[in-house]
Write a protein that holds these residues in place. Structure first.
Motif, PDB file in Angstrom:
ATOM      1  N   VAL A   1       0.791  -1.425  -0.005  1.00  0.00           N
ATOM      2  CA  VAL A   1      -0.299   0.005   0.075  1.00  0.00           C
ATOM      3  C   VAL A   1       0.926   1.400  -0.083  1.00  0.00           C
ATOM      4  N   GLU A   2       1.664   1.242   0.877  1.00  0.00           N
ATOM      5  CA  GLU A   2       2.769   2.410   1.006  1.00  0.00           C
ATOM      6  C   GLU A   2       3.592   2.539  -0.443  1.00  0.00           C
ATOM      7  N   CYS A   3       3.940   1.709  -1.049  1.00  0.00           N
ATOM      8  CA  CYS A   3       4.491   1.790  -2.531  1.00  0.00           C
ATOM      9  C   CYS A   3       3.529   2.344  -3.533  1.00  0.00           C
ATOM     10  N   GLU A   4       2.528   1.687  -3.516  1.00  0.00           N
ATOM     11  CA  GLU A   4       1.526   2.272  -4.206  1.00  0.00           C
ATOM     12  C   GLU A   4       1.061   3.697  -4.206  1.00  0.00           C
ATOM     13  N   GLU A   5       0.996   4.161  -2.924  1.00  0.00           N
ATOM     14  CA  GLU A   5       0.754   5.385  -2.602  1.00  0.00           C
ATOM     15  C   GLU A   5       1.900   6.599  -3.173  1.00  0.00           C
ATOM     16  N   ARG A   6       3.260   6.020  -2.879  1.00  0.00           N
ATOM     17  CA  ARG A   6       4.189   6.654  -3.498  1.00  0.00           C
ATOM     18  C   ARG A   6       4.293   6.720  -4.919  1.00  0.00           C
ATOM     19  N   VAL A   7       4.182   5.784  -5.391  1.00  0.00           N
ATOM     20  CA  VAL A   7       4.332   5.707  -6.934  1.00  0.00           C
ATOM     21  C   VAL A   7       3.169   6.714  -7.422  1.00  0.00           C
ATOM     22  N   GLN A   8       1.891   6.728  -6.902  1.00  0.00           N
ATOM     23  CA  GLN A   8       0.706   7.727  -7.195  1.00  0.00           C
ATOM     24  C   GLN A   8       1.438   9.052  -7.037  1.00  0.00           C
ATOM     25  N   GLU A   9       1.823   9.251  -5.688  1.00  0.00           N
ATOM     26  CA  GLU A   9       2.459  10.578  -5.540  1.00  0.00           C
ATOM     27  C   GLU A   9       3.569  10.999  -6.418  1.00  0.00           C
ATOM     28  N   ALA A  10       4.433  10.250  -6.845  1.00  0.00           N
ATOM     29  CA  ALA A  10       5.434  10.420  -7.844  1.00  0.00           C
ATOM     30  C   ALA A  10       4.769  11.061  -9.122  1.00  0.00           C
ATOM     31  N   GLY A  11       3.878  10.246  -9.516  1.00  0.00           N
ATOM     32  CA  GLY A  11       3.083  10.392 -10.670  1.00  0.00           C
ATOM     33  C   GLY A  11       2.482  12.182 -10.796  1.00  0.00           C
ATOM     34  N   CYS A  12       1.991  12.130  -9.542  1.00  0.00           N
ATOM     35  CA  CYS A  12       1.156  13.499  -9.570  1.00  0.00           C
ATOM     36  C   CYS A  12       2.587  14.514  -9.489  1.00  0.00           C
ATOM     37  N   LEU A  13       3.584  14.137  -8.928  1.00  0.00           N
ATOM     38  CA  LEU A  13       4.689  15.556  -9.067  1.00  0.00           C
ATOM     39  C   LEU A  13       5.056  15.389 -10.234  1.00  0.00           C
ATOM     40  N   ALA A  14       5.329  14.542 -10.973  1.00  0.00           N
ATOM     41  CA  ALA A  14       5.874  14.426 -12.387  1.00  0.00           C
ATOM     42  C   ALA A  14       4.896  15.320 -13.345  1.00  0.00           C
ATOM     43  N   GLN A  15       3.651  14.889 -13.162  1.00  0.00           N
ATOM     44  CA  GLN A  15       2.502  15.708 -13.843  1.00  0.00           C
ATOM     45  C   GLN A  15       2.456  17.244 -13.554  1.00  0.00           C
ATOM     46  N   SER A  16       2.829  17.685 -12.199  1.00  0.00           N
ATOM     47  CA  SER A  16       2.756  19.073 -11.759  1.00  0.00           C
ATOM     48  C   SER A  16       3.812  19.544 -12.477  1.00  0.00           C
ATOM     49  N   PHE A  17       4.956  19.051 -12.415  1.00  0.00           N
ATOM     50  CA  PHE A  17       6.353  19.543 -12.946  1.00  0.00           C
ATOM     51  C   PHE A  17       6.263  19.869 -14.408  1.00  0.00           C
ATOM     52  N   GLN A  18       5.577  18.781 -14.977  1.00  0.00           N
ATOM     53  CA  GLN A  18       5.260  18.926 -16.343  1.00  0.00           C
ATOM     54  C   GLN A  18       4.291  19.962 -16.717  1.00  0.00           C
ATOM     55  N   GLU A  19       3.337  20.330 -16.167  1.00  0.00           N
ATOM     56  CA  GLU A  19       2.413  21.297 -16.485  1.00  0.00           C
ATOM     57  C   GLU A  19       3.033  22.790 -16.025  1.00  0.00           C
ATOM     58  N   SER A  20       4.110  22.673 -14.909  1.00  0.00           N
ATOM     59  CA  SER A  20       4.870  24.059 -14.429  1.00  0.00           C
ATOM     60  C   SER A  20       5.845  24.555 -15.559  1.00  0.00           C
ATOM     61  N   ARG A  21       6.398  23.383 -16.230  1.00  0.00           N
ATOM     62  CA  ARG A  21       7.283  23.685 -17.266  1.00  0.00           C
ATOM     63  C   ARG A  21       6.673  24.029 -18.679  1.00  0.00           C
TER      64      ARG A  21
END
Length: 105
Positions: free
Chosen positions: A66-86
């Motif tokens: 569960v913790e790994c899935e949450e972290r993968v999801q969080e990393a995906g959200c951060l990557a998407q946010s970074f891409q949008e900011s870029r």
């Protein structure tokens, strides 16, 4: 006579040996049965411990998953946010370049 007396002694010793063996057999059997019972009890206790540890490891594994899935999801959200900011920064840069060209004309 002497031969008869020796034969009687041999017969008595043989009977005594047979009696001793007969008397000792149940004691040995009882000791073996008791030891076997102790070993069986220890085996059952070990099986219970192993099962408890197995269940605990399954819980730990589920929590880690569960913790790994949450972290993968969080990393995906951060990557998407970074891409949008870029993309937003690039759009701002292009708009600034456009204004700069228009001002130069």
């Amino acid at each position: 006579s002497r031969k008869a007396h020796l034969a009687d002694l041999r017969r008595l010793v043989a009977q005594r040996d047979e009696s001793m063996a007969t008397l000792q057999a149940p004691q040995i059997s009882a000791r073996s049965t008791n030891r076997l019972s102790i070993l069986e009890d220890e085996h059952e206790e070990l099986k219970k411990q192993v099962e408890a540890e197995r269940l605990e490891l399954l819980k730990v594994r589920a929590n880690l998953q569960v913790e790994c899935e949450e972290r993968v999801q969080e990393a995906g959200c951060l990557a998407q946010s970074f891409q949008e900011s870029r993309q937003h920064a690039l759009a701002l840069q292009q708009a600034a370049n456009e204004r700069s060209r228009e001002a130069a004309n």
